[in-house]
Write a protein that holds these residues in place. Sequence first.
Motif: not given
Length: 279
Positions: A14-15, A221-222, A12, A218
């Motif tokens: 990063v957001k 894990h992001q 995943e 979100i």
Amino acid sequence: MSTTLGLPGDGEPVKLIASDLDGTVLGHDFRFRPRTVDAIRAAQDRGIHVVFVTGRPMRWLDPLRDQLGHEGVVICSNGAVVYDLAADVVVESSLFPARDAFAIMDEVAARHPGTLFAAETLEGVFVDRGWSRTDRMEVGAPRVGPLRERLPGQSGLVKFLAKLDAADPHDYFRSLTALVAGRLSVTHSVAAAPLVEMGQRGLTKARTLEQYAAERGIGPHQVLAFGDMPNDLEMLTWAAHGFAMADGHPAVVEAVGRTAPPFEEDGVAQVIEALLRRG
């Protein structure tokens, strides 16, 4: 330790980047370093959401406006307030009644004579006479005088603070933590000061950040997170990619197990740059 350790690979992306302010991206002079500003802006240009999560009250966010041009939401007062910087509006708040603080105040004063108290509200800060003007809570024309006389018991508090200048910071924090346990949240954000910060029961930076992220779809894990003090610990262990600053509180560094280089070496910028290089 490598600055890329623990960064996401092919999973995943990063957001969201969540960062503490003081000691993490702001120095003792309350200035951002240019490399950090560039890295944050580069992340935003890549579509990564950036939110600052700080112990500071909402009235003391001028460095974000003046140096970074940040106009987004800030999670303030250790998670008690979600504040829209551009609109100058409190989006959400987690308050507790002043009467809860008054009961604790009596117990602390009995155990630690000479302790001074302050109460942070959405309208401003109230302080005991003698509360140091150099303390960061003093910004914004405090109202001085006995708290019981200035605040009705039903008033909503953002944060309640106690300090005893002659006390050992570690011993004082440990004593008040035991005394207050189960009634209010307890933390501290200034390692060298005998200053204890209390908030709504169960409140942490992580709790508010988790809700903020979930509202935007979100998950942990992001999330890439940075911090340096005990009030950051829950946030750094909740985020899948939490980094303690290498020059941060030793207990935080040990508990997180993943470090960014020190502030003076642009540690946050180094980790963000490494993330962006990996695409």
